[in-house]
Design a protein around this motif. Structure first.
Motif, PDB file in Angstrom:
ATOM      1  N   VAL A 151       0.849  -1.185   0.000  1.00 33.78           N
ATOM      2  CA  VAL A 151       0.000   0.000   0.000  1.00 33.78           C
ATOM      3  C   VAL A 151       0.887   1.239   0.000  1.00 33.78           C
ATOM      4  N   ASP A 152       0.642   2.134  -0.933  1.00 34.91           N
ATOM      5  CA  ASP A 152       1.397   3.388  -1.032  1.00 34.91           C
ATOM      6  C   ASP A 152       0.420   4.546  -0.803  1.00 34.91           C
ATOM      7  N   VAL A 153       0.550   5.210   0.347  1.00 37.88           N
ATOM      8  CA  VAL A 153      -0.353   6.303   0.706  1.00 37.88           C
ATOM      9  C   VAL A 153       0.284   7.623   0.301  1.00 37.88           C
ATOM     10  N   GLY A 154      -0.395   8.379  -0.558  1.00 39.45           N
ATOM     11  CA  GLY A 154       0.113   9.665  -0.997  1.00 39.45           C
ATOM     12  C   GLY A 154      -0.873  10.782  -0.722  1.00 39.45           C
ATOM     13  N   GLY A 155      -0.434  11.995  -0.932  1.00 43.63           N
ATOM     14  CA  GLY A 155      -1.286  13.149  -0.701  1.00 43.63           C
ATOM     15  C   GLY A 155      -2.410  13.289  -1.707  1.00 43.63           C
ATOM     16  N   SER A 156      -2.294  12.638  -2.854  1.00 44.02           N
ATOM     17  CA  SER A 156      -3.322  12.711  -3.894  1.00 44.02           C
ATOM     18  C   SER A 156      -4.057  11.392  -4.110  1.00 44.02           C
ATOM     19  N   ASN A 157      -3.322  10.262  -3.945  1.00 45.21           N
ATOM     20  CA  ASN A 157      -3.912   8.946  -4.185  1.00 45.21           C
ATOM     21  C   ASN A 157      -3.397   7.933  -3.175  1.00 45.21           C
ATOM     22  N   ILE A 158      -4.172   6.896  -2.954  1.00 44.79           N
ATOM     23  CA  ILE A 158      -3.698   5.697  -2.273  1.00 44.79           C
ATOM     24  C   ILE A 158      -3.688   4.583  -3.303  1.00 44.79           C
ATOM     25  N   LYS A 159      -2.568   3.845  -3.369  1.00 45.79           N
ATOM     26  CA  LYS A 159      -2.409   2.801  -4.375  1.00 45.79           C
ATOM     27  C   LYS A 159      -2.093   1.484  -3.697  1.00 45.79           C
ATOM     28  N   ILE A 160      -2.524   0.400  -4.318  1.00 45.77           N
ATOM     29  CA  ILE A 160      -2.147  -0.918  -3.827  1.00 45.77           C
ATOM     30  C   ILE A 160      -1.575  -1.736  -4.974  1.00 45.77           C
ATOM     31  N   TYR A 161      -0.786  -2.739  -4.582  1.00 46.01           N
ATOM     32  CA  TYR A 161      -0.143  -3.616  -5.553  1.00 46.01           C
ATOM     33  C   TYR A 161       0.037  -4.983  -4.911  1.00 46.01           C
ATOM     34  N   ALA A 162      -0.126  -6.008  -5.707  1.00 48.28           N
ATOM     35  CA  ALA A 162       0.218  -7.368  -5.313  1.00 48.28           C
ATOM     36  C   ALA A 162       0.787  -8.065  -6.546  1.00 48.28           C
ATOM     37  N   PRO A 163       1.752  -8.967  -6.366  1.00 47.93           N
ATOM     38  CA  PRO A 163       2.315  -9.671  -7.522  1.00 47.93           C
ATOM     39  C   PRO A 163       1.235 -10.310  -8.373  1.00 47.93           C
ATOM     40  N   GLY A 164       1.315 -10.065  -9.676  1.00 50.80           N
ATOM     41  CA  GLY A 164       0.358 -10.626 -10.611  1.00 50.80           C
ATOM     42  C   GLY A 164      -0.928  -9.840 -10.740  1.00 50.80           C
ATOM     43  N   VAL A 165      -1.020  -8.699 -10.025  1.00 54.33           N
ATOM     44  CA  VAL A 165      -2.224  -7.861 -10.057  1.00 54.33           C
ATOM     45  C   VAL A 165      -1.825  -6.454 -10.485  1.00 54.33           C
ATOM     46  N   ASP A 166      -2.554  -5.872 -11.408  1.00 54.52           N
ATOM     47  CA  ASP A 166      -2.275  -4.503 -11.820  1.00 54.52           C
ATOM     48  C   ASP A 166      -2.501  -3.533 -10.663  1.00 54.52           C
ATOM     49  N   GLU A 167      -1.734  -2.441 -10.669  1.00 56.07           N
ATOM     50  CA  GLU A 167      -1.906  -1.399  -9.656  1.00 56.07           C
ATOM     51  C   GLU A 167      -3.356  -0.918  -9.608  1.00 56.07           C
ATOM     52  N   ARG A 168      -3.859  -0.727  -8.413  1.00 59.28           N
ATOM     53  CA  ARG A 168      -5.193  -0.167  -8.214  1.00 59.28           C
ATOM     54  C   ARG A 168      -5.060   1.074  -7.340  1.00 59.28           C
ATOM     55  N   LYS A 169      -5.878   2.090  -7.591  1.00 58.58           N
ATOM     56  CA  LYS A 169      -5.743   3.306  -6.798  1.00 58.58           C
ATOM     57  C   LYS A 169      -7.082   3.992  -6.584  1.00 58.58           C
ATOM     58  N   MET A 170      -7.066   4.899  -5.609  1.00 56.33           N
ATOM     59  CA  MET A 170      -8.244   5.666  -5.229  1.00 56.33           C
ATOM     60  C   MET A 170      -7.755   7.035  -4.755  1.00 56.33           C
ATOM     61  N   LYS A 171      -8.574   8.045  -4.917  1.00 55.46           N
ATOM     62  CA  LYS A 171      -8.205   9.383  -4.480  1.00 55.46           C
ATOM     63  C   LYS A 171      -8.057   9.433  -2.953  1.00 55.46           C
ATOM     64  N   SER A 172      -7.078  10.215  -2.491  1.00 52.53           N
ATOM     65  CA  SER A 172      -6.946  10.483  -1.058  1.00 52.53           C
ATOM     66  C   SER A 172      -7.274  11.961  -0.825  1.00 52.53           C
TER      67      SER A 172
END
Length: 228
Positions: free
Chosen positions: A14-35
């Motif tokens: 999980v990568d928490v940023g000032g604009s978006n939160i993103k998640i990643y798992a091997p074999g899965v494309d990045e998914r994100k949502m606005k923060s």
């Protein structure tokens, strides 16, 4: 963690940023949502649960935009909502969680030995060093710079908008030169969303990639030599 566990443990990053939160798992494309400025720690938990729907994972790595101590956020982030201070993500997510400063997570993903200085140009200025596998988050963003602000004020997103790309680039090169002289790294990686605004990099630097934050999240559970 032994080698067998390394090969079987499924990590959600999980990568928490000032604009978006993103998640990643091997074999899965990045998914994100606005923060954003009203995005609380509880909102982050709910976002992770929604984004990770359908993903099987055993442990979680979280990159957090602020200081971390004892595996929990220390204080409230400047660019997000409240409720982060000492928040227990392991309890909230129901999975073992490791949380580190977001710049440090990307530094870990970028590390190739020796003395690395990582600088993240984004909403603010992230910073971290790794020396001989010892990883150390830094808080350089709020050090005073010039007469009217801090490093972050001049080389973060606010500085780009306020001063324009030419002046912003000059300040980035100056800040990098100061930190290079002070910290004596073998190499510098410049990452973050704003690095794309640079058409060239200071000498001794290479361009980072936000995807390396996800690599860092995996290494948090897989690299036994890493000292946090």
């Amino acid at each position: 963690m032994d080698q067998a566990n390394q090969n079987t443990t499924r990590v959600l990053v999980v990568d928490v940023g000032g604009s978006n939160i993103k998640i990643y798992a091997p074999g899965v494309d990045e998914r994100k949502m606005k923060s954003g400025p009203d995005f609380s720690a509880q909102h982050a938990v709910e976002a992770v649960q929604e984004l990770a729907s359908g993903i099987e994972f055993d442990v979680v790595s979280i990159g957090y935009p602020g200081p971390v101590r004892d595996n929990r956020p220390l204080g409230e982030p400047a660019n997000l909502g409240g409720g982060w201070d000492r928040f227990d993500f392991t309890a909230a997510l129901g999975k073992p969680a490791k949380i580190v400063n977001d710049a440090l997570m990307q530094a870990i993903g970028s590390y190739e030995g020796g003395r690395l200085l990582f600088l993240g140009l984004g909403t603010g200025l992230g910073s971290a060093m790794i020396i001989a596998n010892v990883a150390q988050p830094l808080e350089l963003a709020h050090l005073p710079y010039k007469k009217d602000g801090t490093f972050e004020d001049h080389v973060g997103k606010r500085g780009f908008k306020a001063n324009g790309p030419k002046k912003w680039k000059k300040d980035v090169f100056d800040v990098v030169a100061r930190l290079k002289a002070a910290l004596q790294p073998d190499y510098i990686v410049i990452g973050g969303g704003q690095v794309d605004k640079l058409d060239e990099l200071p000498e001794g630097c290479r361009r980072g990639d936000n995807r390396l934050a996800f690599q860092g999240g995996l290494r948090l559970w897989q690299n036994e030599q890493l000292v946090l």
